[in-house]
Motif scaffolding. Structure first.
Motif, PDB file in Angstrom:
ATOM      1  N   GLY A 170      28.455 -81.748  -6.323  1.00 61.08           N
ATOM      2  CA  GLY A 170      27.429 -81.140  -5.693  1.00 61.08           C
ATOM      3  C   GLY A 170      27.633 -79.576  -5.262  1.00 61.08           C
ATOM      4  N   LEU A 171      28.728 -79.281  -6.168  1.00 62.69           N
ATOM      5  CA  LEU A 171      29.274 -77.954  -5.638  1.00 62.69           C
ATOM      6  C   LEU A 171      28.272 -76.835  -5.553  1.00 62.69           C
ATOM      7  CD1 LEU A 171      31.708 -75.966  -5.769  1.00 62.69           C
ATOM      8  CD2 LEU A 171      31.446 -75.584  -8.372  1.00 62.69           C
ATOM      9  N   ASN A 172      28.356 -76.027  -4.478  1.00 62.08           N
ATOM     10  CA  ASN A 172      27.845 -74.710  -4.269  1.00 62.08           C
ATOM     11  C   ASN A 172      28.682 -73.674  -3.741  1.00 62.08           C
ATOM     12  OD1 ASN A 172      27.843 -75.448  -1.351  1.00 62.08           O
ATOM     13  ND2 ASN A 172      25.993 -76.572  -1.690  1.00 62.08           N
ATOM     14  N   VAL A 227      35.585 -77.802 -11.375  1.00 61.80           N
ATOM     15  CA  VAL A 227      35.535 -78.305 -12.820  1.00 61.80           C
ATOM     16  C   VAL A 227      33.772 -78.455 -12.897  1.00 61.80           C
ATOM     17  CG1 VAL A 227      35.608 -80.307 -14.453  1.00 61.80           C
ATOM     18  CG2 VAL A 227      37.401 -79.539 -12.580  1.00 61.80           C
ATOM     19  N   ALA A 228      33.389 -77.531 -13.790  1.00 56.61           N
ATOM     20  CA  ALA A 228      31.879 -77.529 -13.953  1.00 56.61           C
ATOM     21  C   ALA A 228      31.635 -77.273 -15.464  1.00 56.61           C
ATOM     22  CB  ALA A 228      31.453 -76.664 -12.994  1.00 56.61           C
ATOM     23  N   GLN A 270      26.573 -78.914   2.773  1.00 56.18           N
ATOM     24  CA  GLN A 270      25.244 -79.434   3.314  1.00 56.18           C
ATOM     25  C   GLN A 270      24.456 -78.418   4.038  1.00 56.18           C
ATOM     26  OE1 GLN A 270      26.640 -83.211   5.016  1.00 56.18           O
ATOM     27  NE2 GLN A 270      26.610 -84.182   3.014  1.00 56.18           N
ATOM     28  N   HIS A 271      25.147 -77.940   4.762  1.00 55.96           N
ATOM     29  CA  HIS A 271      24.706 -76.900   5.953  1.00 55.96           C
ATOM     30  C   HIS A 271      24.661 -75.585   5.192  1.00 55.96           C
ATOM     31  CE1 HIS A 271      24.574 -79.957   9.049  1.00 55.96           C
ATOM     32  NE2 HIS A 271      25.735 -80.336   8.591  1.00 55.96           N
ATOM     33  N   GLY A 272      24.863 -75.248   4.115  1.00 57.70           N
ATOM     34  CA  GLY A 272      24.666 -73.980   3.485  1.00 57.70           C
ATOM     35  C   GLY A 272      23.375 -74.091   2.702  1.00 57.70           C
ATOM     36  N   THR A 280      32.917 -80.534  -8.319  1.00 62.54           N
ATOM     37  CA  THR A 280      32.214 -80.454  -9.649  1.00 62.54           C
ATOM     38  C   THR A 280      30.977 -80.294  -9.313  1.00 62.54           C
ATOM     39  OG1 THR A 280      31.843 -82.796  -9.495  1.00 62.54           O
ATOM     40  CG2 THR A 280      34.031 -82.149 -10.289  1.00 62.54           C
ATOM     41  N   ASP A 281      30.268 -80.053 -10.343  1.00 61.28           N
ATOM     42  CA  ASP A 281      28.742 -79.567 -10.252  1.00 61.28           C
ATOM     43  C   ASP A 281      27.682 -80.812 -10.074  1.00 61.28           C
ATOM     44  OD1 ASP A 281      29.133 -80.070 -12.984  1.00 61.28           O
ATOM     45  OD2 ASP A 281      28.364 -78.368 -13.582  1.00 61.28           O
TER      46      ASP A 281
END
Length: 140
Positions: free
Chosen positions: A98-100, A7-8, A127-129, A66-67
């Protein structure tokens, strides 16, 4: 298998799902994207997110990505989580902001995990990406 709903803000959710499809060669099973356009009524947004959650739910829970925390997509998704059993899903819901792309791909590749474990894997992947590439800049 837990369902996943992205959802973004428009067009981020669809673009993320498109990336996953491109990378995997197929549209991932039980993953939906809901783009939230500017100025859409919150109830209309909520109804679309609820419909997507129903569409991916197998009773094992729904992970919503979500973004941006505090923005409309996250607020609408959080409302679904807060409703608990009143949503009618009969499954737990977890919302992560914090979607990535690393987060999304980690979710898709660890779908066999329980919902809480899947959420933890998503957080770790997100986080690690985030990495710095290249050399440091010398600022003399």
């Amino acid at each position: 298998m837990a369902g996943i709903v992205i959802v973004a803000h428009t067009p981020v959710a669809s673009a993320m799902l498109g990336f996953a499809e491109h990378t995997l060669g197929v549209l991932p099973e039980r993953v939906r994207a809901v783009d939230i356009p500017p100025h859409e009524d919150n109830k209309a947004s909520f109804d679309r997110v609820l419909k997507a959650a129903y569409g991916v739910n197998t009773g094992n829970g729904v992970l919503i990505l979500t973004d941006v925390m505090g923005a409309t997509p996250a607020n609408v998704a959080s409302k679904l989580e807060a409703m608990g059993p009143l949503s009618g899903l009969n499954a737990p819901v977890i919302v992560l902001a914090g979607l990535n792309l690393p987060m999304l791909m980690r979710c898709i590749s660890h779908r066999g995990e329980g919902l809480e474990e899947l959420a933890q894997k998503a957080l770790f992947g997100g986080q690690h990406g985030i990495l710095r590439l290249g050399a440091t800049v010398n600022q003399e």
